[in-house]
Design a protein around this motif. Sequence first.
Motif, short mmCIF file in Angstrom:
data_model
loop_
_atom_site.label_atom_id
_atom_site.label_comp_id
_atom_site.label_asym_id
_atom_site.label_seq_id
_atom_site.Cartn_x
_atom_site.Cartn_y
_atom_site.Cartn_z
N TRP B 31 0.92 -0.93 0.21
CA TRP B 31 0.07 -0.21 0.17
C TRP B 31 0.54 1.35 -0.10
CZ3 TRP B 31 -3.81 -2.06 4.94
CH2 TRP B 31 -4.82 -2.56 3.91
N ALA B 32 2.16 0.81 0.70
CA ALA B 32 2.33 2.54 0.93
C ALA B 32 3.55 2.80 -0.15
CB ALA B 32 3.87 2.11 2.51
N LYS B 33 3.66 0.94 -1.14
CA LYS B 33 4.71 1.59 -1.84
C LYS B 33 4.40 2.06 -3.69
CE LYS B 33 7.69 -1.60 -3.33
NZ LYS B 33 8.44 -2.50 -3.80
N SER B 34 2.76 2.03 -3.34
CA SER B 34 1.79 2.13 -4.36
C SER B 34 0.98 3.46 -4.07
CB SER B 34 0.49 1.30 -3.96
OG SER B 34 0.07 -0.19 -3.99
N GLY B 35 1.29 4.47 -3.04
CA GLY B 35 0.60 5.37 -2.53
C GLY B 35 -0.62 5.72 -2.35
N LYS B 36 -1.03 5.01 -1.74
CA LYS B 36 -2.34 4.29 -1.33
C LYS B 36 -2.47 4.84 0.48
CE LYS B 36 -4.35 0.69 -4.29
NZ LYS B 36 -4.08 -0.89 -4.65
N VAL B 52 -3.26 8.36 12.36
CA VAL B 52 -4.47 9.26 11.88
C VAL B 52 -4.73 9.07 10.77
CG1 VAL B 52 -4.30 11.71 13.70
CG2 VAL B 52 -2.35 11.43 11.54
N GLU B 53 -3.94 8.54 9.79
CA GLU B 53 -4.32 8.39 8.22
C GLU B 53 -4.89 7.17 8.50
OE1 GLU B 53 -0.82 9.00 5.37
OE2 GLU B 53 -2.06 8.17 4.30
N VAL B 54 -3.92 6.42 9.74
CA VAL B 54 -5.16 4.73 9.19
C VAL B 54 -6.59 5.21 10.12
CG1 VAL B 54 -4.33 2.49 10.39
CG2 VAL B 54 -2.27 3.94 9.43
N ARG B 55 -5.85 5.30 10.43
CA ARG B 55 -7.18 5.39 11.63
C ARG B 55 -8.36 6.77 10.56
NH1 ARG B 55 -6.98 2.40 15.81
NH2 ARG B 55 -5.21 3.40 17.40
N ASP B 56 -8.30 6.98 9.63
CA ASP B 56 -8.98 7.97 8.80
C ASP B 56 -9.52 6.50 7.82
OD1 ASP B 56 -9.74 10.20 10.21
OD2 ASP B 56 -8.16 10.91 8.61
N LEU B 57 -8.60 6.09 7.72
CA LEU B 57 -8.56 4.95 6.28
C LEU B 57 -9.80 3.69 6.92
CD1 LEU B 57 -7.56 5.48 4.00
CD2 LEU B 57 -5.27 5.14 4.97
N LEU B 58 -9.25 3.52 8.12
CA LEU B 58 -10.43 2.53 8.61
C LEU B 58 -12.37 3.33 9.11
CD1 LEU B 58 -8.37 1.41 12.13
CD2 LEU B 58 -8.58 -0.19 9.83
N ASN B 59 -11.55 4.38 8.83
CA ASN B 59 -13.55 4.91 8.57
C ASN B 59 -14.10 4.78 8.04
OD1 ASN B 59 -13.42 4.85 11.93
ND2 ASN B 59 -12.12 6.77 12.12
N ILE B 61 -12.32 7.15 5.25
CA ILE B 61 -12.18 8.73 4.97
C ILE B 61 -10.95 8.17 3.59
CG2 ILE B 61 -11.12 10.31 5.61
CD1 ILE B 61 -12.76 10.14 7.87
N PRO B 62 -10.90 8.51 2.64
CA PRO B 62 -9.98 9.03 1.65
C PRO B 62 -9.35 9.64 1.64
CG PRO B 62 -12.09 9.67 0.61
CD PRO B 62 -12.59 8.92 2.49
N VAL B 63 -7.74 9.14 1.39
CA VAL B 63 -6.34 10.33 1.47
C VAL B 63 -5.77 10.63 0.36
CG1 VAL B 63 -4.49 10.51 3.29
CG2 VAL B 63 -6.35 9.41 4.37
N GLN B 64 -5.84 11.40 0.62
CA GLN B 64 -5.03 12.13 -1.24
C GLN B 64 -3.67 12.45 -1.02
OE1 GLN B 64 -6.63 15.84 -2.59
NE2 GLN B 64 -7.74 15.80 -0.69
N GLY B 65 -3.18 12.16 -2.33
CA GLY B 65 -1.43 12.57 -2.48
C GLY B 65 -0.53 12.17 -1.17
N THR B 66 -0.44 10.36 -1.37
CA THR B 66 0.36 9.90 -0.86
C THR B 66 1.11 9.25 -1.58
OG1 THR B 66 -1.07 7.96 0.13
CG2 THR B 66 -1.49 9.50 1.78
N VAL B 67 2.57 9.45 -1.57
CA VAL B 67 3.33 8.86 -2.70
C VAL B 67 5.14 7.97 -1.78
CG1 VAL B 67 4.76 8.86 -4.18
CG2 VAL B 67 2.67 10.27 -4.63
N ASP B 68 5.03 7.46 -1.74
CA ASP B 68 5.86 6.54 -1.07
C ASP B 68 7.22 7.82 -1.25
OD1 ASP B 68 7.13 4.45 0.66
OD2 ASP B 68 8.15 3.49 -0.92
#
Lengths: 68, 68
Positions: B31-36, B52-59, B61-68
Motif C-alpha cells: 500500500w505504501a509503495k503504491s502511494g495508497k 491519524v491517516e490509518v484511523r481515517d482509512l479505517l473509518n 475516509i479516503p486520503v489523497q496525495g500520498t506517494v511512497d
Amino acid sequence: MAASPSESETLLTPSEVAALFRVDPKTVTRWAKSGKLSSIRTLGGHRRYHEVEVRDLLNGIPVQGTVD
Amino acid sequence: MAASPSESETLLTPSEVAALFRVDPKTVTRWAKSGKLSSIRTLGGHRRYHEVEVRDLLNGIPVQGTVD
DNA sequence: ACATAGTAGGGTAATTAGGGTA
DNA sequence: AGTGTCCTAATTACCCTACTAT
C-alpha cells in the motif's frame, strides 16, 4: 554575522528522538554510531541530538557528513 | 500557520497497521509503495505510518496525495 | 549524599525490506 | 490487480548491569 551552527541549537535526548521516529532509544544510538545522525556528547558520555537535523530527517531530507 | 504534518504525529509500525486491517504486514508495505498510504522511513529504511491517516482509512475516509 | 529516571554497553530474539512466486 | 507465503539480509526490539542526569 552568522554564528556557528553548532551553537544556539535545541538539543534532543535519545528518548525524544526515538519517540519522533517511533523506534527504541537504542536504535537512535545505533544511528549515531553509524554516522547516520550527528550527535553531541555530554561530559558524562550521553548523546544529544540536533532538533533541526532530526526534523529534516523526519521530512525525508537527507543530511550529509555526519560522523559520530 | 500550518506546520509540517510530519511533526507531532503518532507513528505506527507495519505490524501494528497490519493488525488493525487484519492483513499481512507485506500488504501494508505494498500500500505504501503504491502511494495508497503515506509513510516515513527510519534511518535504517523501515517504514512508519501516521496513526491519524490509518484511523481515517479505517473509518472509510479516503486520503489523497500520498506517494511512497 | 540520596533517590529516580534516563542512557551506555553488549548480546540475543523478533521485525522488516526486498525479490520472487502461488 | 490484490493478497499470502517462502527466502535471505539487514534493521530493530528487548534482555541485562553500570554509570550519568536532574
